[in-house]
Design an enzyme around this catalytic site. Sequence first.
Site, PDB file in Angstrom:
ATOM      1  N   GLY A  19      18.077  -8.191  13.639  1.00 45.37           N
ATOM      2  CA  GLY A  19      16.963  -7.263  13.764  1.00 45.37           C
ATOM      3  C   GLY A  19      17.124  -5.877  13.181  1.00 45.37           C
ATOM      4  O   GLY A  19      16.138  -5.154  13.034  1.00 45.37           O
ATOM      5  N   GLU A  55      23.446 -11.712  14.777  1.00 45.38           N
ATOM      6  CA  GLU A  55      23.058 -12.540  13.624  1.00 45.38           C
ATOM      7  C   GLU A  55      22.066 -11.831  12.723  1.00 45.38           C
ATOM      8  O   GLU A  55      20.893 -12.174  12.671  1.00 45.38           O
ATOM      9  CB  GLU A  55      22.529 -13.908  14.084  1.00 45.38           C
ATOM     10  N   PRO A  56      22.559 -10.842  11.975  1.00 45.68           N
ATOM     11  CA  PRO A  56      21.686 -10.122  11.050  1.00 45.68           C
ATOM     12  C   PRO A  56      21.360 -10.941   9.809  1.00 45.68           C
ATOM     13  O   PRO A  56      22.202 -11.696   9.305  1.00 45.68           O
ATOM     14  CB  PRO A  56      22.539  -8.907  10.653  1.00 45.68           C
ATOM     15  N   GLY A  57      20.139 -10.804   9.331  1.00 40.67           N
ATOM     16  CA  GLY A  57      19.749 -11.454   8.082  1.00 40.67           C
ATOM     17  C   GLY A  57      19.354 -10.397   7.065  1.00 40.67           C
ATOM     18  O   GLY A  57      20.031 -10.152   6.069  1.00 40.67           O
ATOM     19  N   ARG A  84       5.663 -10.926   0.922  1.00 42.71           N
ATOM     20  CA  ARG A  84       5.673 -10.003   2.064  1.00 42.71           C
ATOM     21  C   ARG A  84       4.536  -8.971   2.017  1.00 42.71           C
ATOM     22  O   ARG A  84       3.927  -8.693   3.058  1.00 42.71           O
ATOM     23  CB  ARG A  84       7.039  -9.324   2.208  1.00 42.71           C
ATOM     24  N   TYR A 116       2.445  -9.286   5.263  1.00 44.19           N
ATOM     25  CA  TYR A 116       2.692  -8.284   6.323  1.00 44.19           C
ATOM     26  C   TYR A 116       2.299  -6.861   5.907  1.00 44.19           C
ATOM     27  O   TYR A 116       2.679  -5.910   6.576  1.00 44.19           O
ATOM     28  CB  TYR A 116       4.181  -8.224   6.688  1.00 44.19           C
ATOM     29  N   CYS A 168      -4.171 -15.634  -8.889  1.00 50.52           N
ATOM     30  CA  CYS A 168      -5.624 -15.625  -8.888  1.00 50.52           C
ATOM     31  C   CYS A 168      -6.102 -15.300  -7.483  1.00 50.52           C
ATOM     32  O   CYS A 168      -6.609 -16.158  -6.767  1.00 50.52           O
ATOM     33  CB  CYS A 168      -6.104 -16.997  -9.336  1.00 50.52           C
ATOM     34  N   TYR A 212      13.877 -12.476   2.780  1.00 44.62           N
ATOM     35  CA  TYR A 212      12.559 -13.072   2.976  1.00 44.62           C
ATOM     36  C   TYR A 212      11.691 -12.989   1.712  1.00 44.62           C
ATOM     37  O   TYR A 212      10.480 -12.817   1.806  1.00 44.62           O
ATOM     38  CB  TYR A 212      11.855 -12.433   4.185  1.00 44.62           C
TER      39      TYR A 212
END
Length: 473
Positions: A280, A322-324, A362, A366, A393, A422
Amino acid sequence: MVSTKSVIATKSGLQYLPKSMDDHIDSSPNQELLPLTAKVNSLDHLELGGLDVPALVEKFGSPLYILDEYTLRTASRQYRDALKKYYPGESLVLYASKAWSCLAVCAICGSEGLGIDVVSGGELYTAIRAGINPTKIYFHGNNKSTAELIFAMAMGCVIVVDNWLELKTLVALQTEKTEELQNPTKIMVRFTPGIECHTHEYIRTGHLDSKFGFDQNQLNDVFTFINQQQVLSFVGIHAHIGSQIFEVQPHQDLADVMVDAMSTAMAHNLSIQEINLGGGLGIRYTETDDPPSIENWVEMVSKAMVNACQARQLPLPKLLCEPGRSIVGPACVTAYTIGSKKQIPEIRTYISVDGGMSDNPRPITYQSIYGVVVANRLSQPTTETVTIAGKHCESGDILIKNAMLPETQAGDCLVVMATGAYNYSMASNYNRLPRPAAVLVGNQEVNIILQRETYQDLLRKDILPERIEISKN
Ligand code: LLP
């Protein structure tokens, strides 16, 4: 007093070069916009890993994901080393591979001693093929299929159990298939800790409206059930509170909630060896983003864990996180080639690039904001406000609104920063665009880690039934 106008006029891509360039001390990658090896060369081009970015695009095509090995390794090490420094017990960092699951990224994280968090059979398969020791692979997910569970159990991974159906399926499988499966299966229990994060703020609630994990008030029943199962080996508890978080407090509070849950488990005669606080930590996408450094985050969270255990006189469990995003996000940029320009007087200027929502979904998903530089005009002052559009398009296919750029022309190399997390993992073939290639750069070497898709790749799974005639008209 300096006027705002002159400040803007002197801005250029140089302002995004990492701080560490001057003092040779690595900053925290998640506090930088460009990878740690970013430099400007004598051609006024952006360089990464000692290589000229426009030349990489020339050689490997456009768009191109460029992953900087040094930044990826530095982020992995900063997590690993900070945990060793600040947490007196055992610890393990898991790379959350949902951020970018591919052989090279998993193997690099693995070689730095990290384990891997996976959420599907596909991510699990990738981690295994990248040589990760299965005992360091943790399998998450709110609806794992039976086939996925059998795969993970047969490999000897740790299963992070999300719900009753899964818990009961595991017991049944372990009982039925004792010969095929590693025995007993190691499990952790995921629950929703009542801490909810919305990037810049958070709230604590009794119950969370989340599809993941057991509700906190189910824990007594879950622990009672687990205690009766001989075939499962319970190792600990897990929670994840959100992503792109800029405060440390939510994770400090989480440590407290987790240690409370540890007491609950102990009251059921279950010993907790591991506590996993999820991922996170946020990263810098724009100049105004201000996340804590990796080291600072680990220090504060480790101290919160130690204090929580001491206050309850409990032994320190092994601490996992568990960082991504903060591992892989800042290590990569996406290079595009600028194409058409459309000026609508008094409204907006659109500059289009040769990718868009298929390689970076993204912004449209978002409303995420990204920073940008022109890699072949790094020091030129930014003078134009433009909107950078993708080639899909779809009117909403806008990568960046109101970006400040120097004067550009078709053929220039535009680099969107901090695209490691991501982006590739959420990329699609919308409008049948082949996915771009990804290259790994480091010490003036470059390797392709993901090949550019071809038109043949796009048709690889297409089947034209024989009874459908191909129109000859
Ligand atoms: N662990 C669990 C259980 C998670 O669900 C996640 C992210 C992580 C770890 C890693 O979190 P990180 O350190 O990357 O923040 N697609 C969205 C992000 C979804 C995050 C899902 N879970 C985006 O592009 O912003």
